[in-house]
Design a protein around this motif. Structure first.
Motif, PDB file in Angstrom:
ATOM      1  N   ILE A   1       0.927  -1.160   0.091  1.00 13.89           N
ATOM      2  CA  ILE A   1       0.006   0.064   0.148  1.00 13.89           C
ATOM      3  C   ILE A   1       0.974   1.352   0.170  1.00 13.89           C
ATOM      4  CG2 ILE A   1      -1.719   1.554   1.423  1.00 13.89           C
ATOM      5  CD1 ILE A   1      -2.904  -1.403   2.269  1.00 13.89           C
ATOM      6  N   GLN A   2       0.614   2.143  -1.064  1.00 13.37           N
ATOM      7  CA  GLN A   2       1.274   3.273  -1.263  1.00 13.37           C
ATOM      8  C   GLN A   2       2.828   3.204  -1.229  1.00 13.37           C
ATOM      9  OE1 GLN A   2       0.094   6.820   1.162  1.00 13.37           O
ATOM     10  NE2 GLN A   2      -2.121   6.374   0.841  1.00 13.37           N
ATOM     11  N   GLY A   3       3.265   2.008  -1.590  1.00 13.99           N
ATOM     12  CA  GLY A   3       4.637   1.714  -1.939  1.00 13.99           C
ATOM     13  C   GLY A   3       5.241   0.984  -0.564  1.00 13.99           C
ATOM     14  N   ARG A   4       4.499   0.732   0.320  1.00 20.05           N
ATOM     15  CA  ARG A   4       5.238   0.186   1.638  1.00 20.05           C
ATOM     16  C   ARG A   4       4.735  -1.245   1.720  1.00 20.05           C
ATOM     17  NH1 ARG A   4       4.308   2.667   6.836  1.00 20.05           N
ATOM     18  NH2 ARG A   4       2.242   3.133   6.130  1.00 20.05           N
ATOM     19  N   TRP A   5       5.609  -2.152   2.080  1.00 16.24           N
ATOM     20  CA  TRP A   5       4.967  -3.635   2.395  1.00 16.24           C
ATOM     21  C   TRP A   5       4.704  -3.790   3.662  1.00 16.24           C
ATOM     22  CZ3 TRP A   5       4.983  -6.576  -2.141  1.00 16.24           C
ATOM     23  CH2 TRP A   5       5.553  -6.099  -3.159  1.00 16.24           C
ATOM     24  N   LEU A   6       3.518  -3.991   3.836  1.00 12.25           N
ATOM     25  CA  LEU A   6       3.060  -4.104   5.401  1.00 12.25           C
ATOM     26  C   LEU A   6       2.711  -5.558   5.759  1.00 12.25           C
ATOM     27  CD1 LEU A   6       0.373  -1.318   4.793  1.00 12.25           C
ATOM     28  CD2 LEU A   6       2.883  -0.924   5.887  1.00 12.25           C
ATOM     29  N   GLY A   7       3.252  -5.878   6.763  1.00 13.26           N
ATOM     30  CA  GLY A   7       3.122  -7.355   7.455  1.00 13.26           C
ATOM     31  C   GLY A   7       1.849  -7.388   8.253  1.00 13.26           C
ATOM     32  N   ALA A   8       1.845  -8.511   9.187  1.00 10.46           N
ATOM     33  CA  ALA A   8       0.573  -8.751   9.686  1.00 10.46           C
ATOM     34  C   ALA A   8       0.306  -7.501  10.844  1.00 10.46           C
ATOM     35  CB  ALA A   8       0.373 -10.066  10.381  1.00 10.46           C
ATOM     36  N   ASP A   9       1.193  -7.350  11.475  1.00  9.01           N
ATOM     37  CA  ASP A   9       1.364  -6.306  12.654  1.00  9.01           C
ATOM     38  C   ASP A   9       0.114  -5.970  13.227  1.00  9.01           C
ATOM     39  OD1 ASP A   9       2.750  -4.255  13.450  1.00  9.01           O
ATOM     40  OD2 ASP A   9       2.314  -2.764  12.229  1.00  9.01           O
ATOM     41  N   GLY A  10      -0.700  -7.029  13.779  1.00  7.60           N
ATOM     42  CA  GLY A  10      -1.713  -6.868  14.478  1.00  7.60           C
ATOM     43  C   GLY A  10      -3.099  -7.106  13.673  1.00  7.60           C
TER      44      GLY A  10
ATOM     45  N   PRO B   1       6.156   4.037  -9.999  1.00  9.12           N
ATOM     46  CA  PRO B   1       5.946   5.157  -9.109  1.00  9.12           C
ATOM     47  C   PRO B   1       5.000   4.476  -7.905  1.00  9.12           C
ATOM     48  CG  PRO B   1       5.666   6.266 -11.056  1.00  9.12           C
ATOM     49  CD  PRO B   1       5.723   4.650 -11.340  1.00  9.12           C
ATOM     50  N   LYS B   2       5.477   4.882  -6.550  1.00 11.81           N
ATOM     51  CA  LYS B   2       4.680   4.370  -5.502  1.00 11.81           C
ATOM     52  C   LYS B   2       3.103   4.701  -5.401  1.00 11.81           C
ATOM     53  CE  LYS B   2       8.702   3.490  -3.643  1.00 11.81           C
ATOM     54  NZ  LYS B   2       9.178   1.971  -4.012  1.00 11.81           N
ATOM     55  N   GLY B   3       2.513   3.811  -5.342  1.00 10.29           N
ATOM     56  CA  GLY B   3       1.050   4.035  -5.267  1.00 10.29           C
ATOM     57  C   GLY B   3       0.180   3.684  -6.487  1.00 10.29           C
ATOM     58  N   VAL B   4       0.927   3.647  -7.542  1.00 11.33           N
ATOM     59  CA  VAL B   4       0.301   3.251  -8.768  1.00 11.33           C
ATOM     60  C   VAL B   4      -0.422   1.986  -9.006  1.00 11.33           C
ATOM     61  CG1 VAL B   4       0.608   3.149 -11.308  1.00 11.33           C
ATOM     62  CG2 VAL B   4       1.692   4.876  -9.985  1.00 11.33           C
ATOM     63  N   LEU B   5       0.494   1.015  -8.364  1.00 11.97           N
ATOM     64  CA  LEU B   5       0.066  -0.389  -8.140  1.00 11.97           C
ATOM     65  C   LEU B   5      -0.080  -0.629  -6.523  1.00 11.97           C
ATOM     66  CD1 LEU B   5      -0.809  -3.238  -8.404  1.00 11.97           C
ATOM     67  CD2 LEU B   5       1.537  -3.860  -8.934  1.00 11.97           C
ATOM     68  N   GLN B   6      -1.120  -1.224  -6.074  1.00  8.78           N
ATOM     69  CA  GLN B   6      -1.256  -1.544  -4.855  1.00  8.78           C
ATOM     70  C   GLN B   6      -1.963  -2.883  -4.657  1.00  8.78           C
ATOM     71  OE1 GLN B   6      -1.941   2.144  -2.125  1.00  8.78           O
ATOM     72  NE2 GLN B   6      -3.142   2.321  -3.990  1.00  8.78           N
ATOM     73  N   VAL B   7      -1.350  -3.839  -3.648  1.00 14.10           N
ATOM     74  CA  VAL B   7      -1.969  -5.162  -3.807  1.00 14.10           C
ATOM     75  C   VAL B   7      -2.630  -5.255  -2.225  1.00 14.10           C
ATOM     76  CG1 VAL B   7      -1.481  -7.516  -3.782  1.00 14.10           C
ATOM     77  CG2 VAL B   7      -0.292  -5.747  -5.215  1.00 14.10           C
ATOM     78  N   VAL B   8      -3.827  -5.586  -2.391  1.00 13.09           N
ATOM     79  CA  VAL B   8      -4.650  -5.823  -0.740  1.00 13.09           C
ATOM     80  C   VAL B   8      -5.090  -7.353  -0.899  1.00 13.09           C
ATOM     81  CG1 VAL B   8      -5.146  -3.501  -0.576  1.00 13.09           C
ATOM     82  CG2 VAL B   8      -6.523  -5.038  -1.620  1.00 13.09           C
ATOM     83  N   PHE B   9      -5.264  -7.955   0.467  1.00 14.37           N
ATOM     84  CA  PHE B   9      -5.893  -8.939   0.613  1.00 14.37           C
ATOM     85  C   PHE B   9      -6.921  -8.650   1.637  1.00 14.37           C
ATOM     86  CE2 PHE B   9      -1.706 -10.302  -0.860  1.00 14.37           C
ATOM     87  CZ  PHE B   9      -1.892 -10.764  -1.966  1.00 14.37           C
TER      88      PHE B   9
END
Ligand code: NAD
Length: 477
Positions: free
Chosen positions: A11-20, A198-206
């Motif tokens: 999301i927005q160029g950041r790789w976000l783990g489970a983190d709660g 560029p950041k944010g152009v592609l985002q991947v969500v589950f």
């Protein structure tokens, strides 16, 4: 020992783990072992992704077509370099044989190269005016941020068709791949990120699919929806898109008829037919499923088809010898077992398979059902698994009537040596994609898509970029 990649939201160029966040288990269908856990997006995560898609859209749509093409070509090159690794992820999480996974990754890369070329061919028109001093331009511009939903069975190629075309057009895109095979789509996203998108152009969500699609499609940020999956979910997403008057592209189910005429090359029709029917363990929307054989060839075809089915090697996709892997999940296993049971109760003959394999994982034997009565559920419902249905027909008109009977119209096939018959079936079959004397017909350069309840809109070829573009005229005096 093969390792499975860590899983993230992107999301927005950041790789976000489970983190709660809540997570869902990803299971290897060949063993039942848990490979990892995929983080599920919260409403706040989705809102951040929507902000990212909105903010990056203006930058990306104004990026020169040659630069957009450069990024897509660079991503394709990285996919090829990393194909062995990505293919292993795909086989671990989806189950298909490694060679097919590798082929899928390479074909996904090819879509990025193809649409990179299309990015440079987006043009417009100058239309002569009927009034003096007026200049009239027709422009085609990126439609806006896209919400894309892809299934678990082709975790590289279904995202690739959507991502490559949308990005080539200048759209930003939020992708929600299937939660059951998340690592492959993330690996493609990594290639695009490393290629300089560029950041944010592609985002991947589950996430919880219903929550994600409801929130994304309802957002005013999203201007276009695209979905590959089942007919009921396609219908639901159509309703959601209609509420916001948003266009939607749908690639849904099928029940591919094959018309085998008396004069056909029966060896090719049967042996390649069995290979195509059971490829991907039958979990392929365009697979041939209903083998309708002219009565004079029915017994000879059946013998050959059953023999070819018996030669298929079933096993773990990581094993080099494997030709048919497990089903992708327990839902699939239960559904396939129920369809076979019902057909047998109605009087179908089991000529091969017809049972679950006694081993860990979700294995079901490649199954051939002959003389299946029309009352059986399988004659009406898509058999998204390793079942082939064989039935005889008499005349061309009878064959076409049965082939066209269902509301699906995705793929259809015919085998004949007669040019007149080939012309007639090509004209008469109701399907978006028709293979004559062959099963392997899909190519990057061709439009991929169906009609009727199989969906609408074409995803490959020159047609594949059109629905990510919108027309605008400018009349200037
Ligand atoms: P399903 O209908 O529950 O899901 C199909 C896909 O849609 C999955 O990827 C799922 O994550 C997604 N999905 C489900 N509900 C959603 C929602 N409310 N919003 C957004 N996405 C949603 O079915 P399933 O059990 O995963 O698969 C079963 C059937 O789906 C198969 O039997 C087959 O008919 C069909 N299918 C078709 C394709 C295809 O390539 N056209 C691919 C996969 C599955």
């Amino acid at each position: 020992m093969h390792t499975y990649d860590p899983l993230y939201l992107f999301i927005q160029g950041r790789w976000l783990g489970a983190d709660g966040r809540d997570t869902a288990a990803v299971v290897n269908p060949a063993s039942g072992a848990v490979l990892g856990r995929v983080p599920l997006a919260t409403a706040a995560d989705l809102d951040l992704a929507l902000d990212g898609a909105r903010d990056s859209f203006d930058l990306w749509r104004r990026t020169a077509p040659a630069e957009r093409a450069r990024v897509l070509h660079a991503a394709a090159a990285l996919m090829r370099q990393r194909a062995a690794h990505i293919a292993t992820q795909l086989t671990l999480e989806e189950g298909k044989p490694l060679a097919e996974s590798r082929d899928e990754v390479l074909r996904a890369a090819d879509y990025f190269d193809w649409f990179a070329g299309e990015a440079r061919r987006i043009d417009g028109r100058v239309v002569p005016a009927n009034r003096p001093g007026v200049q009239q331009l027709v422009k085609r511009q990126a439609i806006g941020p896209v919400a894309a939903f892809t299934p678990w069975n082709f975790p590289a190629i279904t995202p690739a068709r959507k991502l490559a075309a949308a990005l080539a057009a200048g759209c930003s895109i939020i992708l929600k791949p299937g939660e059951e095979s998340p690592a492959t789509a993330l690996a493609l996203a990594r290639c695009l990120d490393d290629a300089g998108l560029p950041k944010g152009v592609l985002q991947v969500v589950f996430g919880v699919p219903d929550m994600v699609s409801a929130r994304l499609i309802a957002s005013p940020v999203i201007r276009k929806v695209t979905f590959t999956g089942s007919v009921p979910v396609g219908r639901l997403l159509s309703e959601r898109a209609a509420a916001g008057v948003k266009p939607i592209t749908l690639e849904l189910g099928g029940h591919g008829p094959v018309l085998v005429f008396d004069d056909a090359d029966l060896d090719a029709a049967a042996s390649e037919g069995a290979a195509s029917r059971f490829r991907g363990t039958g979990q392929i929307c365009i697979a041939p499923t209903r083998f309708l054989v002219q009565r004079g060839a029915y017994h000879r075809f059946t013998e050959r088809f059953v023999a070819a089915t018996g030669r298929l090697v079933v096993g773990d996709g990581l094993d080099e010898a494997t030709q048919v892997g497990p089903l992708a999940n327990p839902r699939q296993l239960a559904k396939i077992a129920a369809l076979v049971e019902d057909a047998v109760e109605q009087g179908a003959r089991v000529l091969s398979g017809g049972r679950r394999l006694d081993r860990p994982g979700y294995f079901y034997a490649p199954t051939v059902l002959a003389d299946v009565p029309m009352s059986a559920r399988i004659m009406h419902e898509e058999p998204f698994g390793p079942i082939a249905v064989l039935r005889p027909f008499d005349t061309l008109a009878d064959g076409l009537a049965e082939a066209n009977r269902l509301p699906y119209a995705l793929s259809a096939y015919a085998f004949t040596r007669d040019a007149r018959t080939a012309l007639d079936v090509g004209d008469g079959l109701e399907a978006g994609m028709i293979g004559i004397n062959q099963y392997r017909m899909v190519a990057t350069e061709l439009p991929f898509g169906g009609m009727q309840e199989s969906g609408h809109g074409s995803e490959g070829g020159a047609e594949g970029i059109a629905h990510y573009l919108t027309n605008k005229f400018i009349s200037q005096i």
